[in-house]
Design a protein around this motif. Structure first.
Motif, PDB file in Angstrom:
ATOM      1  N   CYS A   1       0.836  -1.210   0.000  1.00  0.00           N
ATOM      2  CA  CYS A   1       0.000   0.000   0.000  1.00  0.00           C
ATOM      3  C   CYS A   1       0.866   1.254   0.000  1.00  0.00           C
ATOM      4  O   CYS A   1       0.587   2.225  -0.712  1.00  0.00           O
ATOM      5  CB  CYS A   1      -0.916   0.009   1.222  1.00  0.00           C
ATOM      6  SG  CYS A   1      -2.280  -1.181   1.170  1.00  0.00           S
ATOM      7  N   ALA A   2       1.934   1.231   0.793  1.00  0.00           N
ATOM      8  CA  ALA A   2       2.827   2.383   0.874  1.00  0.00           C
ATOM      9  C   ALA A   2       3.574   2.601  -0.440  1.00  0.00           C
ATOM     10  O   ALA A   2       3.758   3.745  -0.878  1.00  0.00           O
ATOM     11  CB  ALA A   2       3.816   2.198   2.022  1.00  0.00           C
ATOM     12  N   GLU A   3       4.005   1.521  -1.074  1.00  0.00           N
ATOM     13  CA  GLU A   3       4.693   1.639  -2.362  1.00  0.00           C
ATOM     14  C   GLU A   3       3.780   2.270  -3.407  1.00  0.00           C
ATOM     15  O   GLU A   3       4.199   3.165  -4.162  1.00  0.00           O
ATOM     16  CB  GLU A   3       5.163   0.255  -2.828  1.00  0.00           C
ATOM     17  CG  GLU A   3       6.324  -0.309  -2.026  1.00  0.00           C
ATOM     18  CD  GLU A   3       6.589  -1.771  -2.330  1.00  0.00           C
ATOM     19  OE1 GLU A   3       5.912  -2.321  -3.232  1.00  0.00           O
ATOM     20  OE2 GLU A   3       7.454  -2.370  -1.662  1.00  0.00           O
ATOM     21  N   LEU A   4       2.549   1.814  -3.447  1.00  0.00           N
ATOM     22  CA  LEU A   4       1.584   2.374  -4.400  1.00  0.00           C
ATOM     23  C   LEU A   4       1.322   3.849  -4.105  1.00  0.00           C
ATOM     24  O   LEU A   4       1.187   4.669  -5.024  1.00  0.00           O
ATOM     25  CB  LEU A   4       0.275   1.584  -4.336  1.00  0.00           C
ATOM     26  CG  LEU A   4       0.323   0.170  -4.907  1.00  0.00           C
ATOM     27  CD1 LEU A   4      -0.929  -0.611  -4.495  1.00  0.00           C
ATOM     28  CD2 LEU A   4       0.421   0.213  -6.436  1.00  0.00           C
ATOM     29  N   THR A   5       1.241   4.195  -2.836  1.00  0.00           N
ATOM     30  CA  THR A   5       0.984   5.578  -2.452  1.00  0.00           C
ATOM     31  C   THR A   5       2.154   6.478  -2.830  1.00  0.00           C
ATOM     32  O   THR A   5       1.954   7.585  -3.364  1.00  0.00           O
ATOM     33  CB  THR A   5       0.718   5.672  -0.936  1.00  0.00           C
ATOM     34  OG1 THR A   5      -0.399   4.850  -0.600  1.00  0.00           O
ATOM     35  CG2 THR A   5       0.430   7.114  -0.520  1.00  0.00           C
ATOM     36  N   ALA A   6       3.367   6.015  -2.568  1.00  0.00           N
ATOM     37  CA  ALA A   6       4.552   6.802  -2.921  1.00  0.00           C
ATOM     38  C   ALA A   6       4.626   7.036  -4.427  1.00  0.00           C
ATOM     39  O   ALA A   6       5.055   8.105  -4.885  1.00  0.00           O
ATOM     40  CB  ALA A   6       5.814   6.100  -2.435  1.00  0.00           C
ATOM     41  N   GLU A   7       4.180   6.063  -5.208  1.00  0.00           N
ATOM     42  CA  GLU A   7       4.161   6.220  -6.667  1.00  0.00           C
ATOM     43  C   GLU A   7       3.030   7.153  -7.110  1.00  0.00           C
ATOM     44  O   GLU A   7       3.162   7.884  -8.099  1.00  0.00           O
ATOM     45  CB  GLU A   7       3.975   4.854  -7.338  1.00  0.00           C
ATOM     46  CG  GLU A   7       5.163   3.924  -7.200  1.00  0.00           C
ATOM     47  CD  GLU A   7       4.856   2.516  -7.705  1.00  0.00           C
ATOM     48  OE1 GLU A   7       3.715   2.310  -8.196  1.00  0.00           O
ATOM     49  OE2 GLU A   7       5.727   1.641  -7.602  1.00  0.00           O
ATOM     50  N   ALA A   8       1.913   7.144  -6.373  1.00  0.00           N
ATOM     51  CA  ALA A   8       0.732   7.900  -6.788  1.00  0.00           C
ATOM     52  C   ALA A   8       0.805   9.381  -6.450  1.00  0.00           C
ATOM     53  O   ALA A   8       0.282  10.211  -7.202  1.00  0.00           O
ATOM     54  CB  ALA A   8      -0.518   7.290  -6.144  1.00  0.00           C
ATOM     55  N   MET A   9       1.433   9.742  -5.341  1.00  0.00           N
ATOM     56  CA  MET A   9       1.388  11.135  -4.895  1.00  0.00           C
ATOM     57  C   MET A   9       1.933  12.130  -5.925  1.00  0.00           C
ATOM     58  O   MET A   9       1.322  13.181  -6.145  1.00  0.00           O
ATOM     59  CB  MET A   9       2.115  11.288  -3.557  1.00  0.00           C
ATOM     60  CG  MET A   9       1.384  10.661  -2.368  1.00  0.00           C
ATOM     61  SD  MET A   9      -0.292  11.333  -2.093  1.00  0.00           S
ATOM     62  CE  MET A   9      -1.317  10.035  -2.837  1.00  0.00           C
ATOM     63  N   PRO A  10       3.053  11.856  -6.606  1.00  0.00           N
ATOM     64  CA  PRO A  10       3.515  12.812  -7.620  1.00  0.00           C
ATOM     65  C   PRO A  10       2.538  12.963  -8.792  1.00  0.00           C
ATOM     66  O   PRO A  10       2.557  13.987  -9.486  1.00  0.00           O
ATOM     67  CB  PRO A  10       4.848  12.210  -8.094  1.00  0.00           C
ATOM     68  CG  PRO A  10       5.277  11.308  -6.982  1.00  0.00           C
ATOM     69  CD  PRO A  10       4.010  10.757  -6.411  1.00  0.00           C
ATOM     70  N   LYS A  11       1.703  11.956  -9.008  1.00  0.00           N
ATOM     71  CA  LYS A  11       0.760  11.990 -10.127  1.00  0.00           C
ATOM     72  C   LYS A  11      -0.418  12.930  -9.872  1.00  0.00           C
ATOM     73  O   LYS A  11      -1.175  13.241 -10.788  1.00  0.00           O
ATOM     74  CB  LYS A  11       0.242  10.586 -10.423  1.00  0.00           C
ATOM     75  CG  LYS A  11       1.325   9.612 -10.858  1.00  0.00           C
ATOM     76  CD  LYS A  11       0.774   8.206 -11.051  1.00  0.00           C
ATOM     77  CE  LYS A  11       1.865   7.217 -11.418  1.00  0.00           C
ATOM     78  NZ  LYS A  11       1.355   5.830 -11.525  1.00  0.00           N
ATOM     79  N   LEU A  12      -0.580  13.371  -8.620  1.00  0.00           N
ATOM     80  CA  LEU A  12      -1.675  14.300  -8.321  1.00  0.00           C
ATOM     81  C   LEU A  12      -1.531  15.597  -9.110  1.00  0.00           C
ATOM     82  O   LEU A  12      -2.526  16.261  -9.411  1.00  0.00           O
ATOM     83  CB  LEU A  12      -1.699  14.607  -6.827  1.00  0.00           C
ATOM     84  CG  LEU A  12      -2.244  13.514  -5.911  1.00  0.00           C
ATOM     85  CD1 LEU A  12      -1.962  13.866  -4.454  1.00  0.00           C
ATOM     86  CD2 LEU A  12      -3.742  13.315  -6.123  1.00  0.00           C
ATOM     87  N   LYS A  13      -0.302  15.946  -9.437  1.00  0.00           N
ATOM     88  CA  LYS A  13      -0.067  17.209 -10.134  1.00  0.00           C
ATOM     89  C   LYS A  13      -0.686  17.203 -11.524  1.00  0.00           C
ATOM     90  O   LYS A  13      -1.175  18.237 -12.004  1.00  0.00           O
ATOM     91  CB  LYS A  13       1.430  17.479 -10.230  1.00  0.00           C
ATOM     92  CG  LYS A  13       1.780  18.926 -10.493  1.00  0.00           C
ATOM     93  CD  LYS A  13       3.203  19.214 -10.070  1.00  0.00           C
ATOM     94  CE  LYS A  13       3.461  20.714 -10.025  1.00  0.00           C
ATOM     95  NZ  LYS A  13       4.777  21.032  -9.434  1.00  0.00           N
ATOM     96  N   THR A  14      -0.681  16.056 -12.175  1.00  0.00           N
ATOM     97  CA  THR A  14      -1.266  15.956 -13.521  1.00  0.00           C
ATOM     98  C   THR A  14      -2.596  15.216 -13.531  1.00  0.00           C
ATOM     99  O   THR A  14      -3.329  15.264 -14.522  1.00  0.00           O
ATOM    100  CB  THR A  14      -0.301  15.226 -14.465  1.00  0.00           C
ATOM    101  OG1 THR A  14      -0.065  13.896 -13.973  1.00  0.00           O
ATOM    102  CG2 THR A  14       1.018  15.976 -14.560  1.00  0.00           C
ATOM    103  N   LEU A  15      -2.893  14.525 -12.427  1.00  0.00           N
ATOM    104  CA  LEU A  15      -4.121  13.731 -12.295  1.00  0.00           C
ATOM    105  C   LEU A  15      -4.212  12.619 -13.334  1.00  0.00           C
ATOM    106  O   LEU A  15      -5.303  12.182 -13.697  1.00  0.00           O
ATOM    107  CB  LEU A  15      -5.363  14.638 -12.396  1.00  0.00           C
ATOM    108  CG  LEU A  15      -5.467  15.733 -11.327  1.00  0.00           C
ATOM    109  CD1 LEU A  15      -6.650  16.645 -11.633  1.00  0.00           C
ATOM    110  CD2 LEU A  15      -5.629  15.114  -9.944  1.00  0.00           C
ATOM    111  N   LYS A  16      -3.056  12.135 -13.775  1.00  0.00           N
ATOM    112  CA  LYS A  16      -3.026  11.064 -14.764  1.00  0.00           C
ATOM    113  C   LYS A  16      -2.614   9.750 -14.105  1.00  0.00           C
ATOM    114  O   LYS A  16      -1.799   9.725 -13.198  1.00  0.00           O
ATOM    115  CB  LYS A  16      -2.051  11.404 -15.903  1.00  0.00           C
ATOM    116  CG  LYS A  16      -2.496  12.590 -16.750  1.00  0.00           C
ATOM    117  CD  LYS A  16      -1.493  12.864 -17.861  1.00  0.00           C
ATOM    118  CE  LYS A  16      -1.948  14.033 -18.728  1.00  0.00           C
ATOM    119  NZ  LYS A  16      -0.964  14.334 -19.807  1.00  0.00           N
ATOM    120  N   ASN A  17      -3.182   8.660 -14.622  1.00  0.00           N
ATOM    121  CA  ASN A  17      -2.807   7.309 -14.197  1.00  0.00           C
ATOM    122  C   ASN A  17      -3.010   7.070 -12.706  1.00  0.00           C
ATOM    123  O   ASN A  17      -2.201   6.411 -12.043  1.00  0.00           O
ATOM    124  CB  ASN A  17      -1.346   7.020 -14.576  1.00  0.00           C
ATOM    125  CG  ASN A  17      -1.068   7.199 -16.057  1.00  0.00           C
ATOM    126  OD1 ASN A  17      -1.851   6.748 -16.886  1.00  0.00           O
ATOM    127  ND2 ASN A  17       0.020   7.855 -16.385  1.00  0.00           N
TER     128      ASN A  17
END
Length: 206
Positions: A122-138
């Motif tokens: 869960c933490a690995e997925l979250t660490a990968e997802a947080m930078p994507k908030l800037k573009t809201l992609k993927n």
């Protein structure tokens, strides 16, 4: 309509990314706490405390920035909820490590390790997802996978409780292990809350 801030200044996205990385570090330290011999666990727990305190500062910084920023990059309530939920996840991970150390469990059941591994995923997925908030992609795959892991954690939780009551005769040991199991379940559940919050953000802002 929400106007978006322009410019290179450090923003909320940077802080969310830092919080995601803290979760990754926190779950690694939790895994080390669980796998270490009982006398050595406090060292890893203490390191996890430090990460948790660092994350508290991020949460406080987000709150200050909200007070000082007229135009925010996304809904103010969503920013606040994301920051607090990220912090909750790490608080609960820290709580698990603390209980394990305080209760001085000699042997930790293998299923506890499985739950910790789910938290690490869960933490690995979250660490990968947080930078994507800037573009809201993927981001869709993040919410789907976190929900899958939460369901997996639920099944493991029920099995652990059943095995605990079936195999453990010492009532004190039952109470201690039940506390650990339930704290792990709460931490995994909080990641599902985080995923739902992220889903709200990208549906609203896209």
């Amino acid at each position: 309509m929400i106007l978006r801030r322009k410019g290179p200044k450090e923003d909320f996205y940077d802080l969310f990314t830092q919080a995601g990385n803290n979760l990754l570090e926190g779950t690694k330290l939790l895994a080390q706490t669980v796998s270490a011999p009982e006398p050595d666990r406090a060292e890893h727990r203490n390191a996890l405390h430090d990460v948790e305190h660092r994350n508290d500062e991020i949460t406080h910084t987000v709150a200050r920035m909200l007070d000082q920023t007229f135009v925010t990059p996304m809904d103010r309530d969503d920013i606040s909820l994301l920051a607090s939920t990220l912090d909750d996840c790490l608080d609960l991970i820290d709580e698990v490590a603390d209980i394990i150390v305080l209760y001085k469990i000699a042997e930790i059941p293998s299923r506890v390790t499985q739950q910790v591994e789910i938290l690490q995923q869960c933490a690995e997925l979250t660490a990968e997802a947080m930078p994507k908030l800037k573009t809201l992609k993927n981001l869709k795959s993040f919410t789907v996978e976190i929900n899958r892991l939460e369901n997996e954690g639920d099944k493991a939780y029920r099995k652990m409780l059943a095995e605990l009551f079936e195999t453990e005769s010492d009532p004190i040991a039952v109470i201690k292990l039940k506390d650990i199991i339930e704290s792990l379940e709460a931490a995994i559940d909080r990641f599902e809350t985080l995923a739902n919050t992220v889903e709200t953000v990208y549906l609203k802002e896209s």
